[in-house]
Design a protein around this motif. Sequence first.
Motif, PDB file in Angstrom:
ATOM      1  N   GLY A  68      -4.838  -8.414 -18.134  1.00 54.97           N
ATOM      2  CA  GLY A  68      -4.398  -9.625 -17.448  1.00 54.97           C
ATOM      3  C   GLY A  68      -3.063  -9.494 -16.744  1.00 54.97           C
ATOM      4  O   GLY A  68      -2.912  -9.908 -15.588  1.00 54.97           O
ATOM      5  N   ALA A  69      -2.086  -8.923 -17.421  1.00 48.68           N
ATOM      6  CA  ALA A  69      -0.759  -8.776 -16.811  1.00 48.68           C
ATOM      7  C   ALA A  69      -0.786  -7.765 -15.671  1.00 48.68           C
ATOM      8  O   ALA A  69      -0.131  -7.964 -14.643  1.00 48.68           O
ATOM      9  N   ASP A  70      -1.549  -6.689 -15.842  1.00 49.55           N
ATOM     10  CA  ASP A  70      -1.696  -5.707 -14.760  1.00 49.55           C
ATOM     11  C   ASP A  70      -2.363  -6.340 -13.548  1.00 49.55           C
ATOM     12  O   ASP A  70      -1.943  -6.118 -12.411  1.00 49.55           O
ATOM     13  N   SER A  71      -3.404  -7.133 -13.789  1.00 52.14           N
ATOM     14  CA  SER A  71      -4.091  -7.808 -12.681  1.00 52.14           C
ATOM     15  C   SER A  71      -3.138  -8.740 -11.940  1.00 52.14           C
ATOM     16  O   SER A  71      -3.165  -8.816 -10.711  1.00 52.14           O
ATOM     17  N   ALA A  72      -2.288  -9.442 -12.693  1.00 53.35           N
ATOM     18  CA  ALA A  72      -1.307 -10.344 -12.064  1.00 53.35           C
ATOM     19  C   ALA A  72      -0.357  -9.564 -11.166  1.00 53.35           C
ATOM     20  O   ALA A  72      -0.071  -9.974 -10.034  1.00 53.35           O
ATOM     21  N   TRP A  73       0.145  -8.441 -11.681  1.00 51.50           N
ATOM     22  CA  TRP A  73       1.084  -7.641 -10.882  1.00 51.50           C
ATOM     23  C   TRP A  73       0.401  -7.106  -9.628  1.00 51.50           C
ATOM     24  O   TRP A  73       0.961  -7.180  -8.531  1.00 51.50           O
ATOM     25  N   HIS A  74      -0.812  -6.573  -9.771  1.00 50.44           N
ATOM     26  CA  HIS A  74      -1.532  -6.036  -8.601  1.00 50.44           C
ATOM     27  C   HIS A  74      -1.837  -7.142  -7.589  1.00 50.44           C
ATOM     28  O   HIS A  74      -1.740  -6.922  -6.378  1.00 50.44           O
ATOM     29  N   TYR A  75      -2.193  -8.320  -8.070  1.00 54.75           N
ATOM     30  CA  TYR A  75      -2.442  -9.453  -7.184  1.00 54.75           C
ATOM     31  C   TYR A  75      -1.170  -9.800  -6.404  1.00 54.75           C
ATOM     32  O   TYR A  75      -1.198  -9.980  -5.185  1.00 54.75           O
ATOM     33  N   ALA A  76      -0.046  -9.896  -7.125  1.00 59.32           N
ATOM     34  CA  ALA A  76       1.231 -10.223  -6.477  1.00 59.32           C
ATOM     35  C   ALA A  76       1.607  -9.178  -5.441  1.00 59.32           C
ATOM     36  O   ALA A  76       2.024  -9.510  -4.323  1.00 59.32           O
ATOM     37  N   ASP A  77       1.455  -7.921  -5.795  1.00 60.05           N
ATOM     38  CA  ASP A  77       1.787  -6.825  -4.885  1.00 60.05           C
ATOM     39  C   ASP A  77       0.923  -6.884  -3.622  1.00 60.05           C
ATOM     40  O   ASP A  77       1.426  -6.752  -2.502  1.00 60.05           O
ATOM     41  N   ALA A  78      -0.382  -7.124  -3.797  1.00 56.09           N
ATOM     42  CA  ALA A  78      -1.292  -7.212  -2.650  1.00 56.09           C
ATOM     43  C   ALA A  78      -0.982  -8.432  -1.792  1.00 56.09           C
ATOM     44  O   ALA A  78      -1.009  -8.354  -0.552  1.00 56.09           O
ATOM     45  N   ALA A  79      -0.679  -9.560  -2.432  1.00 56.33           N
ATOM     46  CA  ALA A  79      -0.364 -10.779  -1.679  1.00 56.33           C
ATOM     47  C   ALA A  79       0.882 -10.573  -0.819  1.00 56.33           C
ATOM     48  O   ALA A  79       0.927 -10.993   0.347  1.00 56.33           O
ATOM     49  N   LEU A  80       1.886  -9.925  -1.383  1.00 52.79           N
ATOM     50  CA  LEU A  80       3.099  -9.640  -0.606  1.00 52.79           C
ATOM     51  C   LEU A  80       2.795  -8.711   0.562  1.00 52.79           C
ATOM     52  O   LEU A  80       3.313  -8.910   1.664  1.00 52.79           O
ATOM     53  N   ALA A  81       1.964  -7.716   0.330  1.00 54.18           N
ATOM     54  CA  ALA A  81       1.594  -6.780   1.395  1.00 54.18           C
ATOM     55  C   ALA A  81       0.857  -7.482   2.535  1.00 54.18           C
ATOM     56  O   ALA A  81       0.952  -7.061   3.689  1.00 54.18           O
ATOM     57  N   LEU A  82       0.157  -8.566   2.209  1.00 57.78           N
ATOM     58  CA  LEU A  82      -0.568  -9.332   3.233  1.00 57.78           C
ATOM     59  C   LEU A  82       0.308 -10.395   3.906  1.00 57.78           C
ATOM     60  O   LEU A  82      -0.170 -11.157   4.734  1.00 57.78           O
ATOM     61  N   GLY A  83       1.577 -10.466   3.502  1.00 62.05           N
ATOM     62  CA  GLY A  83       2.502 -11.391   4.147  1.00 62.05           C
ATOM     63  C   GLY A  83       2.644 -12.747   3.480  1.00 62.05           C
ATOM     64  O   GLY A  83       3.293 -13.642   4.021  1.00 62.05           O
ATOM     65  N   HIS A  84       2.046 -12.932   2.310  1.00 62.89           N
ATOM     66  CA  HIS A  84       2.194 -14.189   1.588  1.00 62.89           C
ATOM     67  C   HIS A  84       3.555 -14.238   0.899  1.00 62.89           C
ATOM     68  O   HIS A  84       4.168 -13.212   0.632  1.00 62.89           O
ATOM     69  N   GLU A  85       4.011 -15.436   0.606  1.00 61.95           N
ATOM     70  CA  GLU A  85       5.271 -15.637  -0.104  1.00 61.95           C
ATOM     71  C   GLU A  85       4.984 -15.839  -1.584  1.00 61.95           C
ATOM     72  O   GLU A  85       4.149 -16.659  -1.954  1.00 61.95           O
ATOM     73  N   LEU A  86       5.677 -15.096  -2.416  1.00 61.94           N
ATOM     74  CA  LEU A  86       5.567 -15.272  -3.862  1.00 61.94           C
ATOM     75  C   LEU A  86       6.808 -16.017  -4.318  1.00 61.94           C
ATOM     76  O   LEU A  86       7.921 -15.498  -4.240  1.00 61.94           O
ATOM     77  N   SER A  87       6.615 -17.248  -4.755  1.00 63.20           N
ATOM     78  CA  SER A  87       7.733 -18.106  -5.107  1.00 63.20           C
ATOM     79  C   SER A  87       8.207 -17.884  -6.536  1.00 63.20           C
ATOM     80  O   SER A  87       9.386 -17.678  -6.786  1.00 63.20           O
ATOM     81  N   ARG A  88       7.278 -17.945  -7.481  1.00 65.31           N
ATOM     82  CA  ARG A  88       7.667 -17.878  -8.892  1.00 65.31           C
ATOM     83  C   ARG A  88       6.530 -17.271  -9.705  1.00 65.31           C
ATOM     84  O   ARG A  88       5.365 -17.522  -9.438  1.00 65.31           O
ATOM     85  N   VAL A  89       6.917 -16.487 -10.711  1.00 63.70           N
ATOM     86  CA  VAL A  89       5.965 -16.006 -11.705  1.00 63.70           C
ATOM     87  C   VAL A  89       6.453 -16.559 -13.036  1.00 63.70           C
ATOM     88  O   VAL A  89       7.585 -16.295 -13.452  1.00 63.70           O
ATOM     89  N   PHE A  90       5.598 -17.354 -13.681  1.00 65.59           N
ATOM     90  CA  PHE A  90       5.938 -17.983 -14.951  1.00 65.59           C
ATOM     91  C   PHE A  90       5.159 -17.275 -16.046  1.00 65.59           C
ATOM     92  O   PHE A  90       3.934 -17.190 -16.001  1.00 65.59           O
ATOM     93  N   PHE A  91       5.869 -16.740 -17.029  1.00 62.36           N
ATOM     94  CA  PHE A  91       5.268 -16.000 -18.127  1.00 62.36           C
ATOM     95  C   PHE A  91       5.251 -16.888 -19.369  1.00 62.36           C
ATOM     96  O   PHE A  91       6.303 -17.309 -19.849  1.00 62.36           O
TER      97      PHE A  91
END
Length: 131
Positions: free
Chosen positions: A16-39
């Motif tokens: 789950g945590a790996d999937s979250a990181w990969h999702y965030a990394d891919a979203a940033l690469a596509l130009g999306h803004e990542l505002s907050r990650v709440f753990f």
Amino acid sequence: MKLSLLVMAAPYASGGADSAWHYADAALALGHELSRVFFYDEGALNGTLSSVPPQDEGNRTERWAVLQQRSGCELILCIASALKRGMLDSTEAERYEQSGATIHPAFELGGLGLLVDASANSDRLITFGPG
């Protein structure tokens, strides 16, 4: 698109945590803004300063810190989840008379109000659980 993530998975217990990181990394690469990650819950363990993984696994806490530096997003550990796992920032360490901080400096402690705020002020809040 402005995104926020909710991570409820421990860094080495499931994907789950790996999937979250990969999702965030891919979203940033596509130009999306990542505002907050709440753990939250076991996910708070992603911010531990004391984890020393085997060399072939890579340091997942450091990987989040690099993503934070690159994107400027907030990495928030639920304060209740973190405290009951012995994870403290310098303020909480002093308050509880402990020797020092046990969370990585890229992470901050915060309450559930920050999760509500992330949901209200993002286009999407994506959840990653332990399963």
